[in-house]
Motif scaffolding. Structure first.
Motif, short mmCIF file in Angstrom:
data_model
loop_
_atom_site.label_atom_id
_atom_site.label_comp_id
_atom_site.label_asym_id
_atom_site.label_seq_id
_atom_site.Cartn_x
_atom_site.Cartn_y
_atom_site.Cartn_z
N ILE A 25 -6.28 -15.68 -20.18
CA ILE A 25 -5.71 -17.00 -19.89
C ILE A 25 -4.22 -17.03 -20.25
N GLU A 26 -3.87 -16.45 -21.39
CA GLU A 26 -2.47 -16.40 -21.81
C GLU A 26 -1.62 -15.63 -20.80
N ALA A 27 -2.16 -14.55 -20.26
CA ALA A 27 -1.43 -13.76 -19.27
C ALA A 27 -1.30 -14.51 -17.94
N GLU A 28 -2.29 -15.35 -17.62
CA GLU A 28 -2.29 -16.03 -16.32
C GLU A 28 -1.54 -17.36 -16.34
N ARG A 29 -1.37 -17.97 -17.49
CA ARG A 29 -0.67 -19.27 -17.55
C ARG A 29 0.70 -19.23 -16.87
N PRO A 30 1.54 -18.24 -17.15
CA PRO A 30 2.85 -18.24 -16.48
C PRO A 30 2.77 -17.99 -14.97
N LEU A 31 1.65 -17.46 -14.51
CA LEU A 31 1.48 -17.13 -13.10
C LEU A 31 0.94 -18.30 -12.29
N ASP A 32 0.39 -19.31 -12.97
CA ASP A 32 -0.32 -20.39 -12.26
C ASP A 32 0.01 -21.75 -12.84
N PRO A 33 0.94 -22.47 -12.20
CA PRO A 33 1.30 -23.80 -12.71
C PRO A 33 0.16 -24.82 -12.57
N PHE A 34 -0.92 -24.45 -11.87
CA PHE A 34 -2.04 -25.36 -11.70
C PHE A 34 -3.06 -25.27 -12.83
N LEU A 35 -2.91 -24.30 -13.73
CA LEU A 35 -3.82 -24.22 -14.87
C LEU A 35 -3.57 -25.39 -15.80
N ASN A 36 -4.64 -25.95 -16.29
CA ASN A 36 -4.56 -27.08 -17.20
C ASN A 36 -3.98 -26.64 -18.53
N SER A 37 -3.40 -27.58 -19.26
CA SER A 37 -2.88 -27.27 -20.59
C SER A 37 -4.03 -27.34 -21.60
N GLY A 38 -3.74 -26.91 -22.81
CA GLY A 38 -4.75 -26.95 -23.87
C GLY A 38 -5.72 -25.78 -23.78
N ASP A 39 -6.82 -25.91 -24.52
CA ASP A 39 -7.81 -24.85 -24.57
C ASP A 39 -8.53 -24.73 -23.23
N LEU A 40 -8.62 -23.51 -22.73
CA LEU A 40 -9.34 -23.22 -21.49
C LEU A 40 -10.36 -22.13 -21.74
N TYR A 41 -11.44 -22.19 -20.99
CA TYR A 41 -12.45 -21.14 -21.02
C TYR A 41 -12.86 -20.87 -19.59
N TYR A 42 -12.79 -19.62 -19.17
CA TYR A 42 -13.17 -19.23 -17.82
C TYR A 42 -14.65 -18.86 -17.72
N TYR A 43 -15.20 -18.31 -18.79
CA TYR A 43 -16.50 -17.65 -18.70
C TYR A 43 -17.50 -18.23 -19.69
N ASP A 44 -18.78 -18.14 -19.33
CA ASP A 44 -19.86 -18.38 -20.27
C ASP A 44 -20.35 -16.99 -20.68
N ILE A 45 -19.69 -16.43 -21.67
CA ILE A 45 -19.92 -15.03 -22.03
C ILE A 45 -21.35 -14.76 -22.49
N PRO A 46 -21.96 -15.61 -23.34
CA PRO A 46 -23.37 -15.33 -23.69
C PRO A 46 -24.29 -15.30 -22.47
N GLU A 47 -24.05 -16.19 -21.52
CA GLU A 47 -24.86 -16.20 -20.29
C GLU A 47 -24.63 -14.92 -19.49
N MET A 48 -23.38 -14.46 -19.44
CA MET A 48 -23.07 -13.24 -18.71
C MET A 48 -23.77 -12.04 -19.34
N ILE A 49 -23.78 -11.98 -20.66
CA ILE A 49 -24.44 -10.88 -21.37
C ILE A 49 -25.93 -10.87 -21.06
N ALA A 50 -26.54 -12.04 -20.97
CA ALA A 50 -27.99 -12.15 -20.76
C ALA A 50 -28.41 -11.99 -19.30
N SER A 51 -27.50 -12.22 -18.37
CA SER A 51 -27.85 -12.24 -16.95
C SER A 51 -28.15 -10.85 -16.40
N LYS A 52 -29.17 -10.78 -15.56
CA LYS A 52 -29.51 -9.53 -14.86
C LYS A 52 -28.60 -9.31 -13.66
N ASN A 53 -27.89 -10.36 -13.22
CA ASN A 53 -26.99 -10.26 -12.06
C ASN A 53 -25.55 -10.00 -12.46
#
Length: 153
Positions: A25-53
């Motif tokens: 997110i820190e690397a992408e903020r300067p590249l995308d003026p449409f990103l919201n300010s404040g804390d952002l989360y792109y992923y549900d990492i525990p769900e990704m770890i558990a998913s078979k897909n």
């Protein structure tokens, strides 16, 4: 001499993966003026770890996790020739390890998993102004396909 090894991410990796997510997110903020300010989360990492897909992996140097990436099985649009494709994301390499082609190791592992799961196509999104990422993906074999455009109104 230590080399980079690749393994599937586990719940024990959650703390470092959350830090990697903020690095993306820190690397992408300067590249995308449409990103919201404040804390952002792109992923549900525990769900990704558990998913078979989802195949979420980490790159290890010695005992240190230095990189991440995933491929997720997704349904394609009904008009595409492949009914499913692999979507790649969460590509991150710690700054002190960049320039060593670790992303190629991650991408190769993701590609192999996709092939093992009978996928015929990989896709990803990258900012058009992220020149180093574009170059890395193109060197791996990705081709530009569609340009997404937007504007403030």
């Amino acid at each position: 001499m230590n080399t980079i090894s690749i393994r599937t991410a586990t719940e024990n990796d959650l703390e470092i993966l959350l830090k990697f997510e903020q690095g993306v997110i820190e690397a992408e903020r300067p590249l995308d003026p449409f990103l919201n300010s404040g804390d952002l989360y792109y992923y549900d990492i525990p769900e990704m770890i558990a998913s078979k897909n989802v195949y979420l992996i980490v790159g290890i140097f010695g005992e240190e996790i230095v990189a991440s990436g995933y491929v997720r099985i997704e349904n394609s649009k009904q008009y595409h020739k492949n009914p499913k494709h692999g979507y790649i994301g969460f590509m991150y390499v710690k700054p002190s390890f960049r320039g060593q082609k670790i992303s190629n190791l991650i991408l190769a592992s993701l590609k192999n998993w996709a092939k093992e799961n009978q996928l015929k196509e990989l896709r990803l999104d990258v900012y058009s102004n992220n020149i180093s990422a574009l170059k890395s993906y193109e060197n791996f074999g990705f081709k530009k396909s569609l340009v997404n455009m937007r504007m403030d109104i």
